[in-house]
Write a protein that holds these residues in place. Structure first.
Motif: not given
Length: 99
Positions: A1-3, A52-59, A76-80, A84-91
């Motif tokens: 997923m794009a940052d 605790e984050l399990e419900d967010l797997k598809d969000q 990277a860890y959460l994606t592994q 499925m939809q993890v985005r990094n806040l650039l900067g």
């Protein structure tokens, strides 16, 4: 997923969106300043918090730290782990404050 850029996140927040934001900085860093609505889960505690984050797997989840290094690792860890939809806040938080 794009940052995501700080400007994009601020635009979405201004439009009333409340995305899931996880701050992977240490608690003392979070106390110095935080993004409204963010949840502080330090990077080294992510494995213990997965259940605790399990419900967010598809969000969408936006992760951030001070400048982007730790949040890149968190993404990277959460994606592994199947998120499925993890985005990094650039900067990171520094860039967010200046946006």
């Amino acid at each position: 997923m794009a940052d995501i850029t700080p400007a994009e996140l601020k635009q979405r927040q201004a439009a009333g969106e409340k995305p899931t934001i996880i701050d992977v900085r240490e608690p003392w860093e979070n106390e110095e300043g935080r993004i409204e609505g963010s949840q502080n889960i330090p990077l080294n505690t992510l494995p213990q918090k997965l259940e605790e984050l399990e419900d967010l797997k598809d969000q969408e989840i936006i992760v951030h730290c001070k400048s982007g290094g730790r949040s890149t690792s968190a993404k990277a860890y959460l994606t592994q782990q199947g998120f499925m939809q993890v985005r990094n806040l650039l900067g990171g938080f520094q860039a967010y404050q200046q946006a």
